[in-house]
Scaffold this active site. Structure first.
Site, PDB file in Angstrom:
ATOM      1  N   GLY A  11      35.158 -13.424 -33.621  1.00 23.07           N
ATOM      2  CA  GLY A  11      35.800 -12.147 -33.943  1.00 23.07           C
ATOM      3  C   GLY A  11      37.311 -12.282 -33.958  1.00 23.07           C
ATOM      4  N   ASP A  32      28.342 -16.400 -30.902  1.00 23.44           N
ATOM      5  CA  ASP A  32      28.558 -15.149 -31.643  1.00 23.44           C
ATOM      6  C   ASP A  32      27.325 -14.865 -32.487  1.00 23.44           C
ATOM      7  OD1 ASP A  32      29.794 -13.203 -33.597  1.00 23.44           O
ATOM      8  OD2 ASP A  32      31.594 -13.753 -32.498  1.00 23.44           O
ATOM      9  N   PHE A  35      28.084 -10.381 -36.101  1.00 21.01           N
ATOM     10  CA  PHE A  35      27.984  -8.984 -36.550  1.00 21.01           C
ATOM     11  C   PHE A  35      29.313  -8.535 -37.152  1.00 21.01           C
ATOM     12  CE2 PHE A  35      28.272  -4.333 -35.288  1.00 21.01           C
ATOM     13  CZ  PHE A  35      27.673  -3.896 -36.442  1.00 21.01           C
ATOM     14  N   GLY A  37      32.033 -10.741 -36.525  1.00 24.32           N
ATOM     15  CA  GLY A  37      32.780 -11.994 -36.570  1.00 24.32           C
ATOM     16  C   GLY A  37      32.664 -12.610 -37.957  1.00 24.32           C
ATOM     17  N   ASN A  99      23.372 -10.745 -18.934  1.00 24.32           N
ATOM     18  CA  ASN A  99      23.021 -12.129 -19.296  1.00 24.32           C
ATOM     19  C   ASN A  99      24.182 -13.096 -19.038  1.00 24.32           C
ATOM     20  OD1 ASN A  99      20.367 -11.651 -20.053  1.00 24.32           O
ATOM     21  ND2 ASN A  99      20.952 -11.019 -22.122  1.00 24.32           N
ATOM     22  N   TYR A 145      30.028   2.891 -26.489  1.00 22.88           N
ATOM     23  CA  TYR A 145      31.057   1.878 -26.217  1.00 22.88           C
ATOM     24  C   TYR A 145      31.745   2.163 -24.880  1.00 22.88           C
ATOM     25  CZ  TYR A 145      35.198  -1.070 -27.187  1.00 22.88           C
ATOM     26  OH  TYR A 145      36.198  -2.013 -27.142  1.00 22.88           O
ATOM     27  N   LYS A 149      31.106  -0.059 -21.688  1.00 26.25           N
ATOM     28  CA  LYS A 149      32.161  -0.896 -21.088  1.00 26.25           C
ATOM     29  C   LYS A 149      32.391  -0.530 -19.621  1.00 26.25           C
ATOM     30  CE  LYS A 149      33.611  -3.616 -24.478  1.00 26.25           C
ATOM     31  NZ  LYS A 149      33.791  -5.073 -24.390  1.00 26.25           N
ATOM     32  N   TYR A 159      28.020  -7.948  -9.248  1.00 30.86           N
ATOM     33  CA  TYR A 159      27.733  -9.390  -9.161  1.00 30.86           C
ATOM     34  C   TYR A 159      28.768 -10.076  -8.256  1.00 30.86           C
ATOM     35  CZ  TYR A 159      23.904  -9.989 -12.527  1.00 30.86           C
ATOM     36  OH  TYR A 159      22.685  -9.969 -13.166  1.00 30.86           O
ATOM     37  N   THR A 175      44.896  -3.571 -29.788  1.00 31.67           N
ATOM     38  CA  THR A 175      45.485  -4.870 -30.119  1.00 31.67           C
ATOM     39  C   THR A 175      45.277  -5.144 -31.608  1.00 31.67           C
ATOM     40  OG1 THR A 175      44.987  -5.609 -27.884  1.00 31.67           O
ATOM     41  CG2 THR A 175      45.412  -7.331 -29.508  1.00 31.67           C
TER      42      THR A 175
HETATM   43  P1  NAD Z   1      35.642  -7.989 -33.106  1.00 34.21           P
HETATM   44  O1  NAD Z   1      34.645  -6.997 -33.574  1.00 34.21           O
HETATM   45  O2  NAD Z   1      36.542  -8.613 -34.098  1.00 34.21           O
HETATM   46  O3  NAD Z   1      34.940  -9.159 -32.304  1.00 34.21           O
HETATM   47  C1  NAD Z   1      33.757  -8.990 -31.565  1.00 34.21           C
HETATM   48  C2  NAD Z   1      32.906 -10.233 -31.760  1.00 34.21           C
HETATM   49  O4  NAD Z   1      31.703 -10.106 -30.992  1.00 34.21           O
HETATM   50  C3  NAD Z   1      32.461 -10.435 -33.220  1.00 34.21           C
HETATM   51  O5  NAD Z   1      32.650 -11.774 -33.593  1.00 34.21           O
HETATM   52  C4  NAD Z   1      30.989 -10.056 -33.207  1.00 34.21           C
HETATM   53  O6  NAD Z   1      30.250 -10.700 -34.212  1.00 34.21           O
HETATM   54  C5  NAD Z   1      30.601 -10.469 -31.806  1.00 34.21           C
HETATM   55  N1  NAD Z   1      29.425  -9.757 -31.278  1.00 34.21           N
HETATM   56  C6  NAD Z   1      29.184  -8.425 -31.296  1.00 34.21           C
HETATM   57  N2  NAD Z   1      28.022  -8.148 -30.697  1.00 34.21           N
HETATM   58  C7  NAD Z   1      27.497  -9.339 -30.300  1.00 34.21           C
HETATM   59  C8  NAD Z   1      26.310  -9.712 -29.639  1.00 34.21           C
HETATM   60  N3  NAD Z   1      25.393  -8.806 -29.265  1.00 34.21           N
HETATM   61  N4  NAD Z   1      26.099 -11.027 -29.381  1.00 34.21           N
HETATM   62  C9  NAD Z   1      26.995 -11.963 -29.770  1.00 34.21           C
HETATM   63  N5  NAD Z   1      28.137 -11.663 -30.401  1.00 34.21           N
HETATM   64  C10 NAD Z   1      28.388 -10.365 -30.671  1.00 34.21           C
HETATM   65  O7  NAD Z   1      36.497  -7.249 -31.969  1.00 34.21           O
HETATM   66  P2  NAD Z   1      37.768  -7.740 -31.150  1.00 34.21           P
HETATM   67  O8  NAD Z   1      38.868  -6.784 -31.430  1.00 34.21           O
HETATM   68  O9  NAD Z   1      37.998  -9.189 -31.325  1.00 34.21           O
HETATM   69  O10 NAD Z   1      37.280  -7.434 -29.666  1.00 34.21           O
HETATM   70  C11 NAD Z   1      36.840  -8.451 -28.789  1.00 34.21           C
HETATM   71  C12 NAD Z   1      36.549  -7.833 -27.425  1.00 34.21           C
HETATM   72  O11 NAD Z   1      37.729  -7.199 -26.908  1.00 34.21           O
HETATM   73  C13 NAD Z   1      35.452  -6.773 -27.459  1.00 34.21           C
HETATM   74  O12 NAD Z   1      34.654  -6.902 -26.307  1.00 34.21           O
HETATM   75  C14 NAD Z   1      36.231  -5.470 -27.389  1.00 34.21           C
HETATM   76  O13 NAD Z   1      35.479  -4.457 -26.773  1.00 34.21           O
HETATM   77  C15 NAD Z   1      37.449  -5.861 -26.556  1.00 34.21           C
HETATM   78  N6  NAD Z   1      38.584  -4.988 -26.862  1.00 34.21           N
HETATM   79  C16 NAD Z   1      39.303  -5.129 -28.016  1.00 34.21           C
HETATM   80  C17 NAD Z   1      40.367  -4.263 -28.270  1.00 34.21           C
HETATM   81  C18 NAD Z   1      41.206  -4.378 -29.497  1.00 34.21           C
HETATM   82  O14 NAD Z   1      42.108  -3.542 -29.687  1.00 34.21           O
HETATM   83  N7  NAD Z   1      41.046  -5.347 -30.352  1.00 34.21           N
HETATM   84  C19 NAD Z   1      40.680  -3.246 -27.357  1.00 34.21           C
HETATM   85  C20 NAD Z   1      39.891  -3.127 -26.221  1.00 34.21           C
HETATM   86  C21 NAD Z   1      38.863  -4.010 -25.949  1.00 34.21           C
END
Ligand code: NAD
Ligand code: UDP
Length: 311
Positions: A11, A32, A35, A37, A99, A145, A149, A159, A175
């Site tokens: 991602g 990954d 979905f 990514g 997990n 969500y 979270k 844990y 971000t």
């Molecule tokens: P993104 O959607 O680009 O990346 C998420 C990745 O997780 C993707 O590659 C997707 O394919 C993979 N994924 C989703 N569900 C999955 C599953 N069940 N099993 C395996 N892979 C799975 O989002 P991001 O911005 O890169 O965010 C990454 C993390 O940071 C997330 O957990 C998100 O909640 C957290 N986050 C991001 C932001 C932001 O502003 N970017 C803010 C707060 C929290």
């Protein structure tokens, strides 16, 4: 050599993290389900012998050995994507975390959980510090969500207390950066892509709601520093840029910086859209000696250049 598992590694944030860990000499296992990514993102590392890709969904248990650290990022992060299949999102945020925590137990690995400013919901305390418990609607369209979270944080702490797992919880604020998908749906990528394509800039609501935008390089630095803190420091810790802007400010900036002729149009505000958001980063300053270095203008400049090559 340190062996690091990065879930969600294909991602947006995961791609930057994999690159940083590879540059630091780690062996990186990127897991990954693709979905949100992108295979193109990880293609960057395919030729590196220290990079492995595992196509796997964290809702299902995953077994491996000799892992030293886990960064658990797997979860769709854009409202459009996490609401697409809300049940799947909450399974990812809860069963997926269980997990990964079980995997941490078996490997005696440290685990960093990517939590979110969304745990504060529509905050009535401003700016938000880590001791604020938040104002989250448990039954709304964002709750798969937000509540997922929040439960992820609960699981990490349980844990830690019950099984002695070394956990690190970070609360990431909005971000942005290169490797966001053009159709990601979040505001920075939407506005830049719309501006570059001469499409209308879509402001939801009045645009007076605020966000604080952090450039991804600052976040990655904070994540690495958090992982390297003493074992008994669990967080949660806010990682975000405390400079606060309205969505209208952002639209104006993007139009000016791209020289776009796009008009601004107003669309309905999504349900439960937080009215304001700004991190208090005193804890990160103290514990990580960290604060963001990249201004919104500089960061937007990088992302505009990135999308110019792709739109
Ligand atoms: P993104 O959607 O680009 O990346 C998420 C990745 O997780 C993707 O590659 C997707 O394919 C993979 N994924 C989703 N569900 C999955 C599953 N069940 N099993 C395996 N892979 C799975 O989002 P991001 O911005 O890169 O965010 C990454 C993390 O940071 C997330 O957990 C998100 O909640 C957290 N986050 C991001 C932001 C932001 O502003 N970017 C803010 C707060 C929290
Ligand atoms: N937003 C907007 N236009 C867009 C996308 C988002 O006005 O095309 C608004 C959205 O309603 C929210 C803010 O921008 O108020 C940030 O949205 P985003 O989805 O990036 O992240 P959020 O902080 O809501 O998770």
């Amino acid at each position: 050599m340190k062996r690091v598992l990065v879930t969600g590694g294909a991602g947006f944030i995961g791609t930057h993290l994999c690159r940083r860990l590879l540059n630091e000499g780690c062996h990186v296992i990127c897991l990954d389900n693709l979905f949100t990514g992108s295979e193109q993102n990880i293609a960057l590392f395919r030729s590196n012998p220290d990079f492995e890709f595992v196509l796997h969904d964290i809702v299902n248990p995953y077994e491996t050995t000799d892992i030293d650290e886990i960064y658990n990022l797997a979860c769709p992060a854009s409202p459009v994507h996490y609401q697409y299949d809300a049940i799947k999102t909450i399974k990812t945020a809860v069963m997926g975390v269980i997990n990964m925590l079980d995997l941490a137990v078996k490997n005696r690995a440290k685990i960093l959980q990517a939590s979110t400013s969304e745990v504060y919901g529509d905050p009535v305390v401003h700016p938000q510090n880590e001791s604020y418990w938040g104002n989250v609607n448990p039954i709304g369209p964002r709750s798969c969500y937000d509540e997922g979270k929040r439960c992820g944080e609960t699981l990490c702490m349980d844990y830690h207390r019950q099984n002695g797992v070394c956990i690190k919880i970070i609360r990431i604020f909005n971000t942005y950066g290169p490797y966001m998908l053009p159709n990601d749906g979040r505001v920075v990528s939407n506005f830049i892509v719309q501006a570059l394509q001469g499409e209308p800039i879509t402001i939801y609501g009045t645009g007076e709601q605020t966000r604080s935008f952090q450039y991804v390089d600052d976040l990655i630095e904070g994540m690495i520093r958090m992982m390297n803190t003493e074992n008994d420091f669990t967080g949660p810790i806010n990682l975000g840029n405390p400079e606060e802007f309205t969505i209208l400010d952002l639209a104006r900036k993007v139009i000016e910086m791209t020289g776009s002729k796009s008009e601004v149009i107003f669309k309905p505000l999504p349900h439960d859209d937080p009215r304001q958001r700004k991190p208090d980063i005193s804890l990160a300053r103290k514990m990580l000696n960290w604060e963001p270095q990249i201004s919104l203008d500089d960061g937007l400049g990088h992302v505009i250049n990135y999308f110019k090559e792709r739109c």
